[in-house]
Design a protein around this motif. Structure first.
Motif, PDB file in Angstrom:
ATOM      1  N   ARG A 151       0.827  -1.219   0.000  1.00 55.10           N
ATOM      2  CA  ARG A 151       0.000   0.000   0.000  1.00 55.10           C
ATOM      3  C   ARG A 151       0.853   1.258   0.000  1.00 55.10           C
ATOM      4  N   PHE A 152       2.004   1.215   0.668  1.00 52.34           N
ATOM      5  CA  PHE A 152       2.885   2.376   0.776  1.00 52.34           C
ATOM      6  C   PHE A 152       4.121   2.168  -0.088  1.00 52.34           C
ATOM      7  N   THR A 153       4.647   3.282  -0.612  1.00 49.06           N
ATOM      8  CA  THR A 153       5.880   3.242  -1.390  1.00 49.06           C
ATOM      9  C   THR A 153       6.801   4.359  -0.952  1.00 49.06           C
ATOM     10  N   ILE A 154       8.024   3.994  -0.575  1.00 46.52           N
ATOM     11  CA  ILE A 154       9.035   4.992  -0.221  1.00 46.52           C
ATOM     12  C   ILE A 154       9.936   5.209  -1.427  1.00 46.52           C
ATOM     13  N   SER A 155      10.306   6.462  -1.655  1.00 48.79           N
ATOM     14  CA  SER A 155      11.207   6.783  -2.759  1.00 48.79           C
ATOM     15  C   SER A 155      12.032   8.005  -2.373  1.00 48.79           C
ATOM     16  N   ARG A 156      13.053   8.276  -3.150  1.00 45.64           N
ATOM     17  CA  ARG A 156      13.910   9.424  -2.851  1.00 45.64           C
ATOM     18  C   ARG A 156      14.333  10.108  -4.136  1.00 45.64           C
ATOM     19  N   ASP A 157      14.567  11.417  -4.028  1.00 46.06           N
ATOM     20  CA  ASP A 157      15.096  12.207  -5.123  1.00 46.06           C
ATOM     21  C   ASP A 157      16.333  12.900  -4.576  1.00 46.06           C
ATOM     22  N   ASN A 158      17.488  12.353  -4.875  1.00 44.54           N
ATOM     23  CA  ASN A 158      18.721  12.894  -4.315  1.00 44.54           C
ATOM     24  C   ASN A 158      19.030  14.293  -4.834  1.00 44.54           C
ATOM     25  N   ALA A 159      18.560  14.616  -6.034  1.00 42.44           N
ATOM     26  CA  ALA A 159      18.793  15.949  -6.577  1.00 42.44           C
ATOM     27  C   ALA A 159      18.025  17.007  -5.785  1.00 42.44           C
ATOM     28  N   LYS A 160      16.937  16.592  -5.147  1.00 45.02           N
ATOM     29  CA  LYS A 160      16.109  17.518  -4.368  1.00 45.02           C
ATOM     30  C   LYS A 160      16.273  17.317  -2.862  1.00 45.02           C
ATOM     31  N   ASN A 161      17.172  16.408  -2.474  1.00 41.23           N
ATOM     32  CA  ASN A 161      17.374  16.118  -1.043  1.00 41.23           C
ATOM     33  C   ASN A 161      16.056  15.791  -0.346  1.00 41.23           C
ATOM     34  N   THR A 162      15.242  14.998  -1.007  1.00 37.74           N
ATOM     35  CA  THR A 162      13.895  14.733  -0.512  1.00 37.74           C
ATOM     36  C   THR A 162      13.568  13.249  -0.575  1.00 37.74           C
ATOM     37  N   VAL A 163      12.893  12.774   0.464  1.00 33.75           N
ATOM     38  CA  VAL A 163      12.363  11.415   0.483  1.00 33.75           C
ATOM     39  C   VAL A 163      10.839  11.520   0.562  1.00 33.75           C
ATOM     40  N   TYR A 164      10.175  10.570  -0.068  1.00 32.73           N
ATOM     41  CA  TYR A 164       8.715  10.587  -0.155  1.00 32.73           C
ATOM     42  C   TYR A 164       8.128   9.305   0.429  1.00 32.73           C
ATOM     43  N   LEU A 165       6.875   9.401   0.829  1.00 36.13           N
ATOM     44  CA  LEU A 165       6.116   8.225   1.215  1.00 36.13           C
ATOM     45  C   LEU A 165       4.734   8.349   0.571  1.00 36.13           C
ATOM     46  N   GLN A 166       4.537   7.557  -0.475  1.00 39.91           N
ATOM     47  CA  GLN A 166       3.226   7.504  -1.124  1.00 39.91           C
ATOM     48  C   GLN A 166       2.373   6.492  -0.384  1.00 39.91           C
ATOM     49  N   MET A 167       1.238   6.931   0.113  1.00 35.86           N
ATOM     50  CA  MET A 167       0.370   6.071   0.917  1.00 35.86           C
ATOM     51  C   MET A 167      -0.970   5.916   0.198  1.00 35.86           C
ATOM     52  N   ASN A 168      -1.266   4.696  -0.196  1.00 41.74           N
ATOM     53  CA  ASN A 168      -2.520   4.384  -0.889  1.00 41.74           C
ATOM     54  C   ASN A 168      -3.377   3.473  -0.029  1.00 41.74           C
ATOM     55  N   ARG A 169      -4.633   3.416  -0.350  1.00 38.21           N
ATOM     56  CA  ARG A 169      -5.598   2.564   0.369  1.00 38.21           C
ATOM     57  C   ARG A 169      -5.450   2.751   1.875  1.00 38.21           C
ATOM     58  N   LEU A 170      -5.468   3.982   2.287  1.00 40.34           N
ATOM     59  CA  LEU A 170      -5.293   4.295   3.707  1.00 40.34           C
ATOM     60  C   LEU A 170      -6.462   3.765   4.522  1.00 40.34           C
ATOM     61  N   GLN A 171      -6.145   3.335   5.730  1.00 40.81           N
ATOM     62  CA  GLN A 171      -7.120   2.795   6.660  1.00 40.81           C
ATOM     63  C   GLN A 171      -7.064   3.575   7.971  1.00 40.81           C
ATOM     64  N   PRO A 172      -8.141   3.557   8.748  1.00 43.26           N
ATOM     65  CA  PRO A 172      -8.133   4.283  10.026  1.00 43.26           C
ATOM     66  C   PRO A 172      -6.946   3.912  10.916  1.00 43.26           C
ATOM     67  N   GLU A 173      -6.498   2.669  10.835  1.00 47.14           N
ATOM     68  CA  GLU A 173      -5.368   2.261  11.677  1.00 47.14           C
ATOM     69  C   GLU A 173      -4.048   2.873  11.225  1.00 47.14           C
ATOM     70  N   ASP A 174      -4.043   3.552  10.079  1.00 49.67           N
ATOM     71  CA  ASP A 174      -2.840   4.270   9.639  1.00 49.67           C
ATOM     72  C   ASP A 174      -2.746   5.654  10.272  1.00 49.67           C
TER      73      ASP A 174
END
Length: 125
Positions: free
Chosen positions: A67-90
């Motif tokens: 459901r979640f995907t972590i990724s990074r863009d080193n050129a932007k010094n940024t890390v991301y967390l894409q969260m799909n199908r979120l549930q109340p327990e998240d």
């Protein structure tokens, strides 16, 4: 001192999506292992996902795998967390973390050197 600034949290209905971002104030970002943790009210902080500095290998907690995907863009010094199908327990405060030890990624919060201030994610049912 490295600063990590998270953004992208908010309120979303169950089944929805959010993308968290974490910007780092260091030119050494590309050499850091990055991770996301979360802490729900009344619970301990728990590991969510990590991405290595060299090959970009990823590892996820079982509760978010697929459901979640972590990724990074080193050129932007940024890390991301894409969260799909979120549930109340998240629902939790989500924290970005950085490990400067050139390691291979860790699920233990003690292995991380720098932390962001956190961003709230609330999932309504």
């Amino acid at each position: 001192q490295v600063q990590l600034v998270e953004s992208g949290g908010g309120l979303v209905q169950a089944g929805g999506s959010l993308r968290l971002s974490c910007a780092a104030s260091t030119r050494a970002f590309s050499t850091y292992v990055m991770a996301w943790f979360r802490q729900a009210p009344g619970k301990e902080r728990e590991f969510v996902a990590t991405i290595t500095w060299n090959h970009g290998n990823t590892y996820y907690a079982d509760s978010v795998k697929g459901r979640f995907t972590i990724s990074r863009d080193n050129a932007k010094n940024t890390v991301y967390l894409q969260m799909n199908r979120l549930q109340p327990e998240d629902t939790a405060v989500y924290y970005c973390a950085a490990d400067r030890s050139w390691g291979g990624g860790s699920v233990k919060s003690d292995d991380y050197d720098y932390w962001g201030q956190g961003t709230q994610v609330t999932v309504s049912s």
